[in-house]
Design an enzyme around this catalytic site. Structure first.
Site, PDB file in Angstrom:
ATOM      1  N   HIS A  76       0.909  -1.084   0.056  1.00  0.00           N
ATOM      2  CA  HIS A  76       0.273   0.054  -0.022  1.00  0.00           C
ATOM      3  C   HIS A  76       0.771   1.296  -0.008  1.00  0.00           C
ATOM      4  O   HIS A  76       1.998   1.637   0.708  1.00  0.00           O
ATOM      5  CB  HIS A  76      -0.838   0.119   1.345  1.00  0.00           C
ATOM      6  CG  HIS A  76      -2.137  -0.720   1.087  1.00  0.00           C
ATOM      7  ND1 HIS A  76      -3.205  -0.462   1.855  1.00  0.00           N
ATOM      8  CD2 HIS A  76      -2.249  -1.942   0.343  1.00  0.00           C
ATOM      9  CE1 HIS A  76      -4.244  -1.358   1.401  1.00  0.00           C
ATOM     10  NE2 HIS A  76      -3.542  -2.464   0.492  1.00  0.00           N
ATOM     11  N   TYR A 204      -9.213   5.568   7.569  1.00  0.00           N
ATOM     12  CA  TYR A 204      -9.562   6.103   9.047  1.00  0.00           C
ATOM     13  C   TYR A 204     -10.600   7.164   9.009  1.00  0.00           C
ATOM     14  O   TYR A 204     -10.360   8.135   8.403  1.00  0.00           O
ATOM     15  CB  TYR A 204      -8.250   6.276   9.760  1.00  0.00           C
ATOM     16  CG  TYR A 204      -7.274   5.564   9.784  1.00  0.00           C
ATOM     17  CD1 TYR A 204      -6.344   5.329   8.862  1.00  0.00           C
ATOM     18  CD2 TYR A 204      -7.035   4.768  11.011  1.00  0.00           C
ATOM     19  CE1 TYR A 204      -5.431   4.090   9.094  1.00  0.00           C
ATOM     20  CE2 TYR A 204      -5.949   3.982  11.425  1.00  0.00           C
ATOM     21  CZ  TYR A 204      -5.045   3.467  10.179  1.00  0.00           C
ATOM     22  OH  TYR A 204      -4.085   2.650  10.287  1.00  0.00           O
ATOM     23  N   PRO A 296      -4.206   0.745  18.736  1.00  0.00           N
ATOM     24  CA  PRO A 296      -4.038   0.311  17.350  1.00  0.00           C
ATOM     25  C   PRO A 296      -4.192   1.125  16.229  1.00  0.00           C
ATOM     26  O   PRO A 296      -3.867   1.059  15.020  1.00  0.00           O
ATOM     27  CB  PRO A 296      -5.080  -0.875  17.240  1.00  0.00           C
ATOM     28  CG  PRO A 296      -6.119  -0.723  18.213  1.00  0.00           C
ATOM     29  CD  PRO A 296      -5.332   0.192  19.271  1.00  0.00           C
ATOM     30  N   LYS A 300       0.798   0.270  15.043  1.00  0.00           N
ATOM     31  CA  LYS A 300       2.159  -0.121  15.408  1.00  0.00           C
ATOM     32  C   LYS A 300       2.419  -1.185  16.373  1.00  0.00           C
ATOM     33  O   LYS A 300       3.571  -1.350  16.623  1.00  0.00           O
ATOM     34  CB  LYS A 300       2.519   1.377  16.308  1.00  0.00           C
ATOM     35  CG  LYS A 300       2.793   2.476  15.223  1.00  0.00           C
ATOM     36  CD  LYS A 300       3.854   2.225  14.362  1.00  0.00           C
ATOM     37  CE  LYS A 300       3.660   3.072  13.005  1.00  0.00           C
ATOM     38  NZ  LYS A 300       4.025   2.714  11.967  1.00  0.00           N
ATOM     39  N   TYR A 387       3.995   6.688   9.970  1.00  0.00           N
ATOM     40  CA  TYR A 387       3.059   5.447   9.519  1.00  0.00           C
ATOM     41  C   TYR A 387       4.079   4.365   9.138  1.00  0.00           C
ATOM     42  O   TYR A 387       3.960   3.093   9.201  1.00  0.00           O
ATOM     43  CB  TYR A 387       1.943   5.898   8.743  1.00  0.00           C
ATOM     44  CG  TYR A 387       0.846   4.975   8.670  1.00  0.00           C
ATOM     45  CD1 TYR A 387       1.054   3.904   7.430  1.00  0.00           C
ATOM     46  CD2 TYR A 387      -0.242   4.919   9.706  1.00  0.00           C
ATOM     47  CE1 TYR A 387      -0.312   3.232   7.281  1.00  0.00           C
ATOM     48  CE2 TYR A 387      -1.044   4.134   9.387  1.00  0.00           C
ATOM     49  CZ  TYR A 387      -1.143   3.219   8.600  1.00  0.00           C
ATOM     50  OH  TYR A 387      -2.231   2.349   8.423  1.00  0.00           O
TER      51      TYR A 387
HETATM   52  P1  FAS Z   1       1.682 -11.326  22.223  1.00  0.00           P
HETATM   53  O1  FAS Z   1       0.693 -10.964  23.284  1.00  0.00           O
HETATM   54  O2  FAS Z   1       1.167 -11.500  20.823  1.00  0.00           O
HETATM   55  O3  FAS Z   1       2.349 -12.771  22.441  1.00  0.00           O
HETATM   56  C1  FAS Z   1       2.412 -13.084  23.888  1.00  0.00           C
HETATM   57  C2  FAS Z   1       2.533 -14.568  23.916  1.00  0.00           C
HETATM   58  O4  FAS Z   1       2.750 -15.074  25.468  1.00  0.00           O
HETATM   59  C3  FAS Z   1       0.973 -14.989  23.871  1.00  0.00           C
HETATM   60  O5  FAS Z   1       1.172 -16.278  22.945  1.00  0.00           O
HETATM   61  C4  FAS Z   1       0.624 -15.672  25.309  1.00  0.00           C
HETATM   62  O6  FAS Z   1      -0.078 -16.977  25.074  1.00  0.00           O
HETATM   63  C5  FAS Z   1       2.031 -15.937  26.004  1.00  0.00           C
HETATM   64  N1  FAS Z   1       2.035 -15.927  27.518  1.00  0.00           N
HETATM   65  C6  FAS Z   1       1.442 -14.933  28.080  1.00  0.00           C
HETATM   66  N2  FAS Z   1       1.639 -15.160  29.558  1.00  0.00           N
HETATM   67  C7  FAS Z   1       2.356 -16.100  29.503  1.00  0.00           C
HETATM   68  C8  FAS Z   1       2.816 -16.790  30.626  1.00  0.00           C
HETATM   69  N3  FAS Z   1       2.797 -16.713  31.794  1.00  0.00           N
HETATM   70  N4  FAS Z   1       3.603 -18.088  30.324  1.00  0.00           N
HETATM   71  C9  FAS Z   1       3.862 -18.532  29.074  1.00  0.00           C
HETATM   72  N5  FAS Z   1       3.420 -17.744  27.870  1.00  0.00           N
HETATM   73  C10 FAS Z   1       2.556 -16.691  28.231  1.00  0.00           C
HETATM   74  N6  FAS Z   1      -1.308  -4.323  16.778  1.00  0.00           N
HETATM   75  C11 FAS Z   1      -1.589  -3.766  15.467  1.00  0.00           C
HETATM   76  O7  FAS Z   1      -0.505  -3.333  14.988  1.00  0.00           O
HETATM   77  N7  FAS Z   1      -2.646  -3.444  14.911  1.00  0.00           N
HETATM   78  C12 FAS Z   1      -3.732  -4.128  15.443  1.00  0.00           C
HETATM   79  O8  FAS Z   1      -4.793  -4.046  15.055  1.00  0.00           O
HETATM   80  C13 FAS Z   1      -3.720  -4.874  16.742  1.00  0.00           C
HETATM   81  N8  FAS Z   1      -4.970  -5.158  17.426  1.00  0.00           N
HETATM   82  C14 FAS Z   1      -4.698  -5.910  18.295  1.00  0.00           C
HETATM   83  C15 FAS Z   1      -5.943  -6.426  19.222  1.00  0.00           C
HETATM   84  C16 FAS Z   1      -5.901  -7.136  20.471  1.00  0.00           C
HETATM   85  C17 FAS Z   1      -7.001  -7.855  21.191  1.00  0.00           C
HETATM   86  C18 FAS Z   1      -4.400  -7.246  20.911  1.00  0.00           C
HETATM   87  C19 FAS Z   1      -4.616  -7.961  22.349  1.00  0.00           C
HETATM   88  C20 FAS Z   1      -3.504  -6.524  20.420  1.00  0.00           C
HETATM   89  C21 FAS Z   1      -3.493  -5.900  19.220  1.00  0.00           C
HETATM   90  N9  FAS Z   1      -2.667  -5.541  18.562  1.00  0.00           N
HETATM   91  C22 FAS Z   1      -2.532  -4.797  17.439  1.00  0.00           C
HETATM   92  C23 FAS Z   1      -1.430  -5.734  19.191  1.00  0.00           C
HETATM   93  C24 FAS Z   1      -0.515  -6.795  18.966  1.00  0.00           C
HETATM   94  O9  FAS Z   1      -0.437  -7.106  17.639  1.00  0.00           O
HETATM   95  C25 FAS Z   1       0.475  -7.070  19.688  1.00  0.00           C
HETATM   96  O10 FAS Z   1       1.604  -5.805  19.457  1.00  0.00           O
HETATM   97  C26 FAS Z   1       1.684  -8.171  19.072  1.00  0.00           C
HETATM   98  O11 FAS Z   1       0.820  -9.307  19.331  1.00  0.00           O
HETATM   99  C27 FAS Z   1       2.685  -8.294  19.871  1.00  0.00           C
HETATM  100  O12 FAS Z   1       3.308  -9.437  20.053  1.00  0.00           O
HETATM  101  P2  FAS Z   1       3.941 -10.195  21.332  1.00  0.00           P
HETATM  102  O13 FAS Z   1       4.777  -9.167  21.848  1.00  0.00           O
HETATM  103  O14 FAS Z   1       4.594 -11.618  20.697  1.00  0.00           O
HETATM  104  O15 FAS Z   1       2.772 -10.354  22.351  1.00  0.00           O
HETATM  105  C1  PHB Z   2      -6.084  -4.354  10.693  1.00  0.00           C
HETATM  106  O1  PHB Z   2      -6.066  -4.225   9.620  1.00  0.00           O
HETATM  107  O2  PHB Z   2      -6.087  -4.954  11.570  1.00  0.00           O
HETATM  108  C2  PHB Z   2      -5.414  -2.737  11.270  1.00  0.00           C
HETATM  109  C3  PHB Z   2      -4.962  -1.878  10.322  1.00  0.00           C
HETATM  110  C4  PHB Z   2      -4.532  -0.792  10.719  1.00  0.00           C
HETATM  111  C5  PHB Z   2      -4.802  -0.293  11.912  1.00  0.00           C
HETATM  112  C6  PHB Z   2      -5.250  -1.144  12.854  1.00  0.00           C
HETATM  113  C7  PHB Z   2      -5.540  -2.506  12.516  1.00  0.00           C
HETATM  114  O3  PHB Z   2      -4.382   1.020  12.424  1.00  0.00           O
END
Ligand code: FAS
Ligand code: PHB
Length: 393
Positions: A76, A204, A296, A300, A387
Site C-alpha cells: 500500500h 480512518y 492500534p 504500531k 506510519y
Molecule cells: P503477544 O501478546 O502476541 O504474545 C504473547 C504470548 O505470550 C502469547 O502467545 C501468550 O499466550 C504468551 N503468554 C502470556 N503469558 C504467559 C505465561 N505466563 N507463560 C507463558 N506464555 C505466556 N497491533 C497492531 O499493530 N494492529 C492491530 O490492529 C492490533 N490489534 C490488536 C488487538 C488485540 C485484541 C490485542 C490484544 C493486540 C492487538 N495489537 C495490534 C497488538 C498486537 O498485535 C501485539 O502488538 C503483538 O501481538 C505483540 O506480539 P508479542 O509481543 O509477541 O505479544
Molecule cells: C488491521 O488491519 O487490523 C489494522 C490496520 C490498521 C490499524 C489497525 C488495525 O491501524
C-alpha cells in the site's frame, strides 16, 4: 523431582516477538527454548494486526519467513484520513519514498511457526506457573509446570516475550520498575467479513458519532473496526447494527461502495498506551507487548514488537561474539523508539476519535488539526514518516 533443561536463551511467549527472536537466534546458531501458556492452534487463531512497516518486512525476509508475505501481501502506497466525510489521502510513497504491506499478524505467526517447527525448535506449550528466577545471577532459571510435571530451565538469558498479561514484567522488582499508562475512554469493535474492501486503501474516519477504520486482509476479505464504549458487550452488536454504524461513520461517499455480509469474527479490544521501564533487569529482557502497548490507531503494536526483536537479537548475537555494547544499551535504545511510537499512536488516536469528555473547543481543535494536515505537505509528511516506520537506531 523436576525435569531439568539447559539452553542459551529461554523465551517466554510464542507470539510474534518470541517466535521471531527464536528464528533470528537459531540462524546465528544460538539455542533457545520457547514456552507458551497456550498452544500453536490457539496462538495462530488470534486476530490482531494487519499492517507491516517496511522494517518489519525486511526483518521477516532476513528471518527467511517472507515468501508467502511477498506472494500474498498487499503493498500500500498510501491511506486516507476522513473527517465528517471529507477525505484526505496520505501519499506514503510520494512523501517518504516508502510504503507499507497489508498482511495479517495471523499469517506472520503461521509463517514463523512453520519455520520453527521445520527447524526442530524446542517448545513447551500449555505451561503453567511460569516463574523467572535468579535474574541477577549468570545462570538465571525459569520454573514452570506442564501437565502437572515440574520443569526447570537453566539459561544465560531470559527473553520476556509474554505480552501485556504475561509474568516477565512482574518479575522486575517494584522498586525498579516504572510504568506509564493512558487508558482511553473507548474500545474498538472489530469484525472480519468475506466481502471485498470498501476502499483499496485503508480509510480512518472521524465522525461526530465516533471513529471507524476500513482495513482488509485480502482483496476478498475485509477487516473493519468501529469505536465503541470501553466496557461494551459484543451481544449489543448485531451485524445489522454494526453495518449501519460503520456506513454512517465512513460517510456517504465511501459507504457507497460498501458490501455488507455476515461477520465471522467479532471482538472488542480495549485501548491503552502503556510503557514499562527498564526493558532489562539483570539477565531478563522484555520485548513487545510485555514492555509496551499502543492503541492500534497507528498500526504500531506488532511493528514495535518486531523492532524490539531486531534490537534484542542483534544484541544477543553480538554478545556471543564477544561484544556487549548493544546488550548493555538495549533497554535505552528500545525505549527511545518506544516513546516516539507511543507519541504517534497517541496523537493519531487523539485526532481520530470522539472523546466523551471533549468540549466543543476540543472538537474544533480536532477538525482544525485535520484541516491543517490536509492542507500542509509538511504536516502530512510527519504522519507519513511515522506510519511507514521510523528508522532503527
Ligand atoms: P503477544 O501478546 O502476541 O504474545 C504473547 C504470548 O505470550 C502469547 O502467545 C501468550 O499466550 C504468551 N503468554 C502470556 N503469558 C504467559 C505465561 N505466563 N507463560 C507463558 N506464555 C505466556 N497491533 C497492531 O499493530 N494492529 C492491530 O490492529 C492490533 N490489534 C490488536 C488487538 C488485540 C485484541 C490485542 C490484544 C493486540 C492487538 N495489537 C495490534 C497488538 C498486537 O498485535 C501485539 O502488538 C503483538 O501481538 C505483540 O506480539 P508479542 O509481543 O509477541 O505479544
Ligand atoms: C488491521 O488491519 O487490523 C489494522 C490496520 C490498521 C490499524 C489497525 C488495525 O491501524
Amino acid at each position: 523431582m523436576p525435569q531439568l533443561h539447559k539452553t542459551q536463551i529461554c523465551i517466554i511467549g510464542a507470539g510474534p516477538s518470541g517466535l521471531l527472536l527464536s528464528q533470528l537466534l537459531a540462524q546465528a546458531g544460538i539455542d533457545t527454548i520457547v514456552l507458551d501458556r497456550k498452544d500453536r492452534t490457539y496462538i495462530e487463531g488470534r486476530i490482531r494486526a494487519g499492517v507491516l512497516e517496511q522494517g518489519t518486512v525486511e526483518a521477516l525476509k532476513q528471518a527467511g519467513v517472507a515468501d508467502r508475505l511477498h506472494a500474498q501481501g498487499l503493498p500500500h502506497d498510501g491511506f486516507e484520513l476522513a473527517f465528517d466525510g471529507v477525505r484526505h489521502r496520505i501519499d506514503l510513497k510520494a512523501l517518504t519514498g516508502r510504503s507499507v504491506m497489508v498482511y495479517g499478524q495471523t499469517e506472520v505467526t503461521k509463517d514463523l511457526f512453520d519455520a520453527r517447527f521445520a527447524d526442530g525448535q524446542t517448545f513447551f506449550f500449555n505451561v503453567d506457573h511460569v516463574t523467572p528466577n535468579d535474574l541477577k545471577s549468570d545462570r538465571p532459571k525459569v520454573h514452570f509446570t506442564q501437565g502437572g510435571e515440574q520443569h526447570v530451565i537453566t539459561c544465560d538469558y531470559i527473553a520476556g516475550c509474554d505480552g501485556f498479561h504475561g509474568v516477565s514484567r512482574a518479575a522486575i522488582p517494584q522498586n525498579v520498575l516504572k510504568t506509564f499508562e493512558r487508558v482511553y475512554p473507548f474500545g474498538w469493535l472489530g469484525i472480519l467479513v468475506d466481502k471485498p474492501p470498501v476502499s483499496h486503501e485503508l480509510l480512518y474516519a472521524n465522525h461526530a458519532e465516533g471513529f471507524a477504520l476500513a482495513s482488509m486482509r485480502s482483496e476478498t476479505r475485509s477487516r473493519y473496526y468501529i469505536q465503541c464504549d470501553r466496557g461494551d458487550d459484543i451481544a449489543n452488536w448485531s451485524d445489522r447494527r454494526f453495518w449501519e454504524t460503520f456506513a454512517t461513520r465512513l460517510g456517504p461517499d465511501a459507504a457507497a461502495n460498501l458490501q455488507t455480509g455476515p461477520s465471522f469474527e467479532k471482538s472488542i479490544a480495549p485501548l491503552r498506551s502503556f510503557v514499562a521501564e527498564p526493558m532489562r533487569y539483570g539477565n531478563l529482557f522484555l520485548a513487545g507487548d510485555a514492555a509496551h502497548i499502543v492503541p492500534p490507531t497507528g498500526a504500531k503494536g506488532l511493528n514495535l514488537a518486531v523492532a524490539d526483536i531486531r534490537l534484542l537479537s542483534r544484541a544477543l548475537i553480538e554478545h556471543y561474539a564477544g561484544n556487549d555494547h548493544h546488550i548493555d544499551s538495549y533497554s535505552q535504545t528500545a525505549l527511545n523508539r518506544v516513546w516516539k511510537v507511543e507519541r504517534f499512536s497517541w496523537q493519531l488516536s487523539t485526532l481520530m476519535h470522539q472523546f466523551p469528555e471533549n468540549s466543543p473547543f476540543e472538537k474544533r481543535i480536532q477538525r482544525a488539526e485535520f484541516d491543517y494536515i490536509a492542507g500542509s505537505e509538511a504536516a502530512s509528511k510527519t504522519i507519513a514518516e511515522n506510519y511507514v516506520g521510523l528508522p532503527l537506531e
